[in-house]
Write a protein that holds these residues in place. Structure first.
Motif, PDB file in Angstrom:
ATOM      1  N   TYR A  88       0.824  -1.198   0.000  1.00  0.00           N
ATOM      2  CA  TYR A  88       0.000   0.000   0.000  1.00  0.00           C
ATOM      3  C   TYR A  88       0.869   1.264   0.000  1.00  0.00           C
ATOM      4  O   TYR A  88       1.747   1.429   0.848  1.00  0.00           O
ATOM      5  CB  TYR A  88      -0.923  -0.006   1.219  1.00  0.00           C
ATOM      6  N   LYS A  89       0.634   2.126  -0.981  1.00  0.00           N
ATOM      7  CA  LYS A  89       1.333   3.408  -1.125  1.00  0.00           C
ATOM      8  C   LYS A  89       2.847   3.248  -1.233  1.00  0.00           C
ATOM      9  O   LYS A  89       3.596   4.169  -0.896  1.00  0.00           O
ATOM     10  CB  LYS A  89       0.981   4.366   0.021  1.00  0.00           C
ATOM     11  N   LYS A  90       3.300   2.096  -1.697  1.00  0.00           N
ATOM     12  CA  LYS A  90       4.726   1.868  -1.903  1.00  0.00           C
ATOM     13  C   LYS A  90       4.940   1.268  -3.301  1.00  0.00           C
ATOM     14  O   LYS A  90       5.309   0.100  -3.442  1.00  0.00           O
ATOM     15  CB  LYS A  90       5.302   0.958  -0.819  1.00  0.00           C
ATOM     16  N   PRO A  91       4.686   2.053  -4.347  1.00  0.00           N
ATOM     17  CA  PRO A  91       4.791   1.515  -5.705  1.00  0.00           C
ATOM     18  C   PRO A  91       6.192   1.043  -6.069  1.00  0.00           C
ATOM     19  O   PRO A  91       6.349   0.049  -6.775  1.00  0.00           O
ATOM     20  CB  PRO A  91       4.341   2.684  -6.586  1.00  0.00           C
ATOM     21  N   GLU A  92       7.214   1.755  -5.601  1.00  0.00           N
ATOM     22  CA  GLU A  92       8.580   1.338  -5.938  1.00  0.00           C
ATOM     23  C   GLU A  92       8.899  -0.020  -5.336  1.00  0.00           C
ATOM     24  O   GLU A  92       9.485  -0.893  -6.006  1.00  0.00           O
ATOM     25  CB  GLU A  92       9.602   2.378  -5.445  1.00  0.00           C
ATOM     26  N   ALA A  93       8.515  -0.225  -4.062  1.00  0.00           N
ATOM     27  CA  ALA A  93       8.768  -1.522  -3.420  1.00  0.00           C
ATOM     28  C   ALA A  93       7.961  -2.624  -4.088  1.00  0.00           C
ATOM     29  O   ALA A  93       8.431  -3.756  -4.240  1.00  0.00           O
ATOM     30  CB  ALA A  93       8.421  -1.447  -1.923  1.00  0.00           C
ATOM     31  N   THR A  94       6.736  -2.293  -4.509  1.00  0.00           N
ATOM     32  CA  THR A  94       5.900  -3.279  -5.202  1.00  0.00           C
ATOM     33  C   THR A  94       6.552  -3.710  -6.509  1.00  0.00           C
ATOM     34  O   THR A  94       6.642  -4.902  -6.811  1.00  0.00           O
ATOM     35  CB  THR A  94       4.503  -2.689  -5.481  1.00  0.00           C
ATOM     36  N   ILE A  95       7.011  -2.737  -7.296  1.00  0.00           N
ATOM     37  CA  ILE A  95       7.640  -3.052  -8.583  1.00  0.00           C
ATOM     38  C   ILE A  95       8.924  -3.839  -8.387  1.00  0.00           C
ATOM     39  O   ILE A  95       9.186  -4.821  -9.085  1.00  0.00           O
ATOM     40  CB  ILE A  95       7.896  -1.754  -9.373  1.00  0.00           C
ATOM     41  N   GLU A  96       9.737  -3.427  -7.417  1.00  0.00           N
ATOM     42  CA  GLU A  96      11.008  -4.116  -7.187  1.00  0.00           C
ATOM     43  C   GLU A  96      10.786  -5.565  -6.771  1.00  0.00           C
ATOM     44  O   GLU A  96      11.492  -6.465  -7.221  1.00  0.00           O
ATOM     45  CB  GLU A  96      11.805  -3.377  -6.109  1.00  0.00           C
TER      46      GLU A  96
END
Length: 547
Positions: free
Chosen positions: A390-398
């Motif tokens: 949630y609200k962490k797009p960079e961590a999600t993509i990585e």
């Protein structure tokens, strides 16, 4: 992998509220939930959560609104989870050990606007309310610890009492409020290497994963599933409470884990299945043997991960060990069922349907069977895994680079497709060119009869490379010298795995789910390494030629 039982549920019913409605219609007055001296039927669960859902709607909770929970184990927590889910709200369970900055982080990072709290934990919010202006309303659940008049006066939000919410009608809510793809929970990971991340879990992820547990482990309506783990944690919720519901079984919830009371409760409630997470298995195994050990109805015990003493545990308590490979960040991946060959008992089992797993190197290229690498997974079925952070797009993509979810765990596949966990990548120790599994070091040390529990981890030596350190908790009434422990290690593990640094501690720091908080041990040890017993400084040399 063959399922022991098929549970077919149409897609339109694969929401938490839809499943509870179906199970209430099917099971009626059959007892679903037991907690201390209280018990509730399937119908009770459905009707109570309907009443709460209607009251929460009237209080302003709308579809998509985030509702934080600060509650310890009790039936009201499950009632409220289902109530919020039925009206399309998103449940945000908070670890009840959180306070101060951590509590503030959970409430603000999750964008929660509504808080449901045990009365004994209300004061915890009072200390952070200035940092949480978006929390506009609170429901207080009486846990026997009254909220003082001073605390109530200091709260600058609208307050409702849980009991008042039960006055609404128990009629069913409309079927079309929630879809299987809608978000049901934000479950936060431990955050030991950085800020905790809220895992976005849709309804169908929780439904399909729980159904798979019931199918692959063969849970039946005659089973009694038991958990003493906190219901704000994914293990208790997704691998015990919900599977019990979907298997038409009975659920027993205990307030907390107690080694001295564990088997008493298992016998008292006629428990047939329970889960042991983290150090719980070690703690129970270390208890003195008793003539009552086999006096229980338990047939299955799920351990994660499977310890070296598992086969002896089976014999001692007359049950079968099962296991899984599952992550809050993704979902259930594999199941080790009672049907699998005994020779695979150390594995996490085979793949759940719709799952694919690969063992990859640091550049995302595949490793051959039997060679450890990072466990990476995919799913072919929509809405049945976590949607990201949630609200962490960079961590999600990585975490999902190259279309694989990277678990951060090391393991390997054997030639039959069974998955074996080796270690967390961050817990792996690299010493003088050798990769060392902290898990393997711990398992060997646990074989010593004086050891209750142990944590192995890397510290940096004067040469700025990893050295193996262990923090050891001895059993009550037992003592152990540094030299005796090193002799045990040297006799049972490769020379390069033998710890250099050793400390004995009265208690290892643990989370509420009995996981050892290694990061605390490591940070403390690194700061005082010169004070800790050092095998090399003591003149004890261990090499490949040591007898």
């Amino acid at each position: 992998m063959r399922k022991l039982r098929e549970i077919n549920i149409a897609r339109e019913h694969r929401t938490l509220g839809g499943m509870l409605r179906l199970k209430a219609e099917l099971n009626g007055d059959k007892i679903f939930l037991k907690f201390l001296d209280r018990q509730y039927s399937y119908r009770d669960m459905h009707e109570i959560s309907n009443r709460l859902a209607r009251s929460l709607q009237a209080s302003g909770i709308e579809k998509g609104q985030h509702v934080a929970f600060m509650m310890d184990n009790k039936p009201e927590l499950l009632f409220l989870y289902f109530a919020v889910a039925k009206i399309g709200g998103v449940c945000v369970p908070v670890n009840t050990a959180a306070k101060g900055e951590l509590y503030t982080y959970y409430l603000t990072q999750s964008d929660s606007t509504f808080l449901i709290s045990d009365s004994g934990l209300v004061e915890r919010f009072l200390t952070v309310q200035d940092q949480c202006p978006d929390i506009k309303r609170m429901v207080i659940v009486d846990d026997g610890r009254p909220v003082s008049a001073e605390v109530r006066k200091g709260l600058r939000l609208e307050i409702e009492e849980y009991e008042a919410l039960l006055s609404a009608p128990a009629d069913d809510l409309p079927n079309d409020i929630v879809q299987n793809s809608d978000l049901a929970f934000l479950l936060y990971t431990s955050g030991t290497t950085g800020p905790s991340k809220g895992n976005m879990e849709p309804h169908d992820m929780m439904v399909s994963g729980s159904i798979s547990h019931a199918e692959y482990f063969g849970y039946t309506p005659d089973d009694v599933l038991y958990t003493c783990l906190p219901l704000f944690h994914g293990n208790a919720l997704n691998t015990c409470a919900l599977p019990a519901l979907f298997a038409d079984a009975t659920l027993v919830v205990s307030p907390r884990f107690s080694a001295s009371k564990f088997w008493e409760e298992v016998r008292e409630y006629g428990v047939t299945q329970f889960n042991l997470l983290g150090a719980m298995a070690n703690i129970l195994w270390a208890q003195p043997e008793s003539p009552l050990d086999r006096d229980n109805k338990a047939r299955l015990c799920m351990m994660v991960p499977v310890p070296d003493f598992a086969r002896e545990f089976e014999k001692r308590y007359d049950l079968k060990i099962t296991s899984v490979y599952a992550l809050t960040d993704f979902g259930g991946v594999t199941f080790l069922s009672p049907e699998h060959p005994p020779s695979k008992w150390k594995s996490a089992g085979q793949l759940r349907h719709s799952m694919t797993v690969a063992i990859l190197d640091d550049d995302d290229y595949p490793m051959p069977p039997g060679v450890p690498g990072e466990i990476c997974v995919r799913c072919d079925e929509p809405w049945t895994t976590a949607l990201g952070y949630y609200k962490k797009p960079e961590a999600t993509i990585e975490s999902r680079r190259n279309l694989w979810f990277h678990t951060g765990d090391r393991g390997y596949l054997d030639e039959n497709g069974f998955l074996y966990f080796v270690d967390r990548k961050k817990d792996a120790i690299r010493r003088r060119g050798e990769n060392i599994s902290s898990y393997e070091v711990e398992q060997i040390i646990l074989h010593h009869p004086a050891v209750e529990d142990v944590a192995a981890y890397a510290v940096q030596s004067e040469m700025s490379e990893d050295e193996v350190m262990v923090s050891v908790e001895c059993k009550k009434g037992h003592s152990l010298t540094f030299e005796e422990l090193i002799r045990h290690c040297a006799d049972n593990m490769a020379y390069f795995m033998v710890p250099r640094y050793v400390e004995f501690v009265p208690n290892l720091p643990r989370t509420m789910t009995e996981k050892v908080e290694k990061y605390k041990l490591k940070q403390s040890a690194q700061e005082r390494l010169h004070e800790i017993w050092d095998r090399e400084a003591s003149g004890i040399i261990v090499n490949r030629h040591t007898n």
